[in-house]
Write a protein that holds these residues in place. Structure first.
Motif, PDB file in Angstrom:
ATOM      1  N   ILE A  58       0.872  -1.165   0.000  1.00 36.05           N
ATOM      2  CA  ILE A  58       0.000   0.000   0.000  1.00 36.05           C
ATOM      3  C   ILE A  58       0.915   1.223   0.000  1.00 36.05           C
ATOM      4  N   THR A  59       0.690   2.124  -0.946  1.00 36.44           N
ATOM      5  CA  THR A  59       1.573   3.266  -1.147  1.00 36.44           C
ATOM      6  C   THR A  59       0.804   4.570  -0.956  1.00 36.44           C
ATOM      7  N   ARG A  60       1.456   5.540  -0.338  1.00 33.58           N
ATOM      8  CA  ARG A  60       0.844   6.854  -0.146  1.00 33.58           C
ATOM      9  C   ARG A  60       1.487   7.865  -1.098  1.00 33.58           C
ATOM     10  N   LEU A  61       0.648   8.679  -1.745  1.00 35.59           N
ATOM     11  CA  LEU A  61       1.107   9.771  -2.594  1.00 35.59           C
ATOM     12  C   LEU A  61       0.754  11.082  -1.917  1.00 35.59           C
ATOM     13  N   ASP A  62       1.607  12.086  -2.075  1.00 34.40           N
ATOM     14  CA  ASP A  62       1.300  13.387  -1.491  1.00 34.40           C
ATOM     15  C   ASP A  62       0.318  14.154  -2.384  1.00 34.40           C
ATOM     16  N   GLY A  63      -0.016  15.374  -1.996  1.00 40.66           N
ATOM     17  CA  GLY A  63      -0.993  16.156  -2.744  1.00 40.66           C
ATOM     18  C   GLY A  63      -0.567  16.477  -4.160  1.00 40.66           C
ATOM     19  N   ASN A  64       0.738  16.375  -4.439  1.00 43.57           N
ATOM     20  CA  ASN A  64       1.257  16.597  -5.787  1.00 43.57           C
ATOM     21  C   ASN A  64       1.438  15.295  -6.558  1.00 43.57           C
ATOM     22  N   LEU A  65       0.918  14.198  -5.984  1.00 46.92           N
ATOM     23  CA  LEU A  65       0.946  12.866  -6.597  1.00 46.92           C
ATOM     24  C   LEU A  65       2.351  12.287  -6.688  1.00 46.92           C
ATOM     25  N   ALA A  66       3.235  12.759  -5.808  1.00 43.70           N
ATOM     26  CA  ALA A  66       4.575  12.174  -5.719  1.00 43.70           C
ATOM     27  C   ALA A  66       4.537  11.035  -4.702  1.00 43.70           C
ATOM     28  N   VAL A  67       5.282   9.979  -4.995  1.00 45.25           N
ATOM     29  CA  VAL A  67       5.313   8.824  -4.104  1.00 45.25           C
ATOM     30  C   VAL A  67       5.948   9.204  -2.773  1.00 45.25           C
ATOM     31  N   GLY A  68       5.224   8.884  -1.692  1.00 46.40           N
ATOM     32  CA  GLY A  68       5.757   9.109  -0.349  1.00 46.40           C
ATOM     33  C   GLY A  68       6.230   7.791   0.232  1.00 46.40           C
ATOM     34  N   ASP A  69       5.584   7.339   1.301  1.00 46.68           N
ATOM     35  CA  ASP A  69       5.982   6.081   1.919  1.00 46.68           C
ATOM     36  C   ASP A  69       5.065   4.942   1.471  1.00 46.68           C
ATOM     37  N   HIS A  70       5.468   3.721   1.825  1.00 45.11           N
ATOM     38  CA  HIS A  70       4.645   2.558   1.517  1.00 45.11           C
ATOM     39  C   HIS A  70       4.843   1.509   2.599  1.00 45.11           C
ATOM     40  N   ILE A  71       3.956   0.525   2.607  1.00 45.06           N
ATOM     41  CA  ILE A  71       4.067  -0.555   3.589  1.00 45.06           C
ATOM     42  C   ILE A  71       3.710  -1.871   2.906  1.00 45.06           C
ATOM     43  N   PHE A  78      -6.343  -5.920  -3.286  1.00 42.58           N
ATOM     44  CA  PHE A  78      -7.185  -5.834  -4.466  1.00 42.58           C
ATOM     45  C   PHE A  78      -7.987  -4.537  -4.529  1.00 42.58           C
ATOM     46  N   SER A  79      -8.030  -3.789  -3.436  1.00 41.81           N
ATOM     47  CA  SER A  79      -8.770  -2.530  -3.392  1.00 41.81           C
ATOM     48  C   SER A  79      -8.380  -1.826  -2.104  1.00 41.81           C
ATOM     49  N   VAL A  80      -8.743  -0.543  -2.016  1.00 39.94           N
ATOM     50  CA  VAL A  80      -8.435   0.208  -0.800  1.00 39.94           C
ATOM     51  C   VAL A  80      -9.479   1.303  -0.640  1.00 39.94           C
ATOM     52  N   CYS A  81      -9.889   1.565   0.610  1.00 39.26           N
ATOM     53  CA  CYS A  81     -10.860   2.623   0.875  1.00 39.26           C
ATOM     54  C   CYS A  81     -10.501   3.317   2.179  1.00 39.26           C
ATOM     55  N   SER A  82     -10.849   4.583   2.265  1.00 37.75           N
ATOM     56  CA  SER A  82     -10.647   5.340   3.488  1.00 37.75           C
ATOM     57  C   SER A  82     -11.729   4.963   4.497  1.00 37.75           C
ATOM     58  N   VAL A  83     -11.327   4.707   5.746  1.00 30.01           N
ATOM     59  CA  VAL A  83     -12.291   4.393   6.808  1.00 30.01           C
ATOM     60  C   VAL A  83     -12.183   5.400   7.953  1.00 30.01           C
ATOM     61  N   GLY A  84     -11.536   6.514   7.683  1.00 28.11           N
ATOM     62  CA  GLY A  84     -11.362   7.561   8.677  1.00 28.11           C
ATOM     63  C   GLY A  84     -10.298   8.524   8.211  1.00 28.11           C
ATOM     64  N   PRO A  85     -10.065   9.618   8.938  1.00 26.12           N
ATOM     65  CA  PRO A  85      -9.085  10.618   8.510  1.00 26.12           C
ATOM     66  C   PRO A  85      -7.666  10.078   8.365  1.00 26.12           C
ATOM     67  N   ILE A 101      -4.984  -0.210   7.967  1.00 24.86           N
ATOM     68  CA  ILE A 101      -3.652   0.391   7.964  1.00 24.86           C
ATOM     69  C   ILE A 101      -3.760   1.838   8.402  1.00 24.86           C
ATOM     70  N   SER A 102      -2.962   2.211   9.376  1.00 21.59           N
ATOM     71  CA  SER A 102      -2.878   3.607   9.798  1.00 21.59           C
ATOM     72  C   SER A 102      -2.026   4.370   8.797  1.00 21.59           C
ATOM     73  N   VAL A 103      -2.497   5.555   8.398  1.00 21.92           N
ATOM     74  CA  VAL A 103      -1.734   6.403   7.473  1.00 21.92           C
ATOM     75  C   VAL A 103      -1.537   7.774   8.119  1.00 21.92           C
ATOM     76  N   GLY A 104      -1.115   7.752   9.362  1.00 22.38           N
ATOM     77  CA  GLY A 104      -0.842   8.983  10.102  1.00 22.38           C
ATOM     78  C   GLY A 104       0.567   9.470   9.818  1.00 22.38           C
ATOM     79  N   GLN A 105       1.309   9.744  10.871  1.00 21.35           N
ATOM     80  CA  GLN A 105       2.690  10.206  10.717  1.00 21.35           C
ATOM     81  C   GLN A 105       3.508   9.209   9.909  1.00 21.35           C
ATOM     82  N   CYS A 106       3.243   7.928  10.171  1.00 17.18           N
ATOM     83  CA  CYS A 106       3.858   6.870   9.375  1.00 17.18           C
ATOM     84  C   CYS A 106       2.788   5.829   9.080  1.00 17.18           C
ATOM     85  N   MET A 107       3.070   4.908   8.169  1.00 15.89           N
ATOM     86  CA  MET A 107       2.122   3.850   7.829  1.00 15.89           C
ATOM     87  C   MET A 107       2.377   2.652   8.733  1.00 15.89           C
TER      88      MET A 107
END
Length: 280
Positions: A58-71, A78-85, A101-107
């Motif tokens: 699972i990979t996180r992109l920043d607001g500019n769509l640049a690759v950030g961190d992943h886990i 097969f899919s991913v959805c937000s279940v909270g902030p 998966i927590s996507v706070g300060q780190c994943m």
């Protein structure tokens, strides 16, 4: 009412649905090698989270769509959805689990639960605080702790609703849901599981990805036709938003960023394709 007014001599015009147009905003590389991007979701903080099926991450992109961190995860997401902030959920193919998966300060991997059989799509309903999971021939609703609440499997006549349910999108404005079925159908259901309408079209082969736009317009992608169709709230085709000229292959994931009017597409590629949407 329309028929009655027409019979009385009044001229009743149909509601005009404005079609969306898409302009390519950019292609954003998320992996040095080809991979299958099977899920995308937008987060409240302006970031994006994607499911990389090929690389089990699972990979996180920043607001500019640049690759950030992943886990890394223990199955193919097969899919991913937000279940909270600060949290997402994904279905892990191969081990048949929902992973949070927590996507706070780190994943960070959090809780998980087993769904017992293979699935594809997972969506979150904030009003019920529950997860909708697309199994092969049904949609199951779970609490976030993994308690099965109910399933949508058959219609009022006892016929099966789905052959191979793939993805599900919720329309919170009218309490309905839309499910793509790889047998060629898109089905709209009420929250109590009653069929509202069923859509199929020769231009949409092997329907898969889904998202809902402002104005209750539904976008559905076909991984057999490599395109995206626009469908109105009554199940009628408006037109093709993206076709063969875009050279997209296996469009698994659609996500709409309301803040920026962006459509994000995940496919069998190492890039996220982003389009700006506007009304014609």
């Amino acid at each position: 009412m329309k028929e009655n007014l027409t019979s009385m001599g009044f001229v009743v015009t149909a509601e005009v649905v404005k079609e969306y147009k898409a302009i390519l905003y950019g292609r954003y590389k998320i992996n040095p090698t080809p991979c299958e991007i099977t899920g995308i979701c937008t987060m409240d903080d302006g970031t994006y989270v994607i499911a990389d099926y090929t690389d089990l991450q699972i990979t996180r992109l920043d607001g500019n769509l640049a690759v950030g961190d992943h886990i890394k995860v223990s199955g193919h997401p097969f899919s991913v959805c937000s279940v909270g902030p600060k949290e997402v959920a994904t279905f892990l193919y191969g081990i048949n689990k929902i992973q949070f998966i927590s996507v706070g300060q780190c994943m960070e991997l959090k809780t998980e639960f087993n769904v017992g059989s293979s699935a594809v799509g997972v969506s979150y309903d904030a009003t019920q605080d529950s997860l909708f999971v697309c199994h092969s021939n049904q949609v199951s609703i779970y609490t976030k702790s993994g308690v099965l609440l109910r399933t949508y499997e058959k219609n009022e006549n006892g016929d099966r609703l789905f052959t191979l349910a793939r993805q599900l999108a919720l329309n919170v404005s009218n309490h309905s849901m839309f499910v793509t079925d790889e047998n060629g159908k898109l089905t709209a259901l009420s929250k109590d599981g009653k069929v509202i309408w069923t859509f199929s079209d020769s231009e949409l082969r092997r329907p898969w990805g889904l998202c809902v736009l402002p104005g209750d317009i539904i976008l559905a992608s076909g991984i057999g036709s490599n395109n995206v169709l626009q469908i109105d709230k009554d199940g009628r085709k408006i037109g093709e938003l993206l076709g063969a000229s875009e050279k997209l292959a296996f469009l698994y994931a659609l996500a709409f960023d309301r803040k920026h009017s962006r459509l994000l597409i995940g496919s069998s590629s190492n890039e996220i394709h982003v389009y700006i949407l506007s009304k014609k």
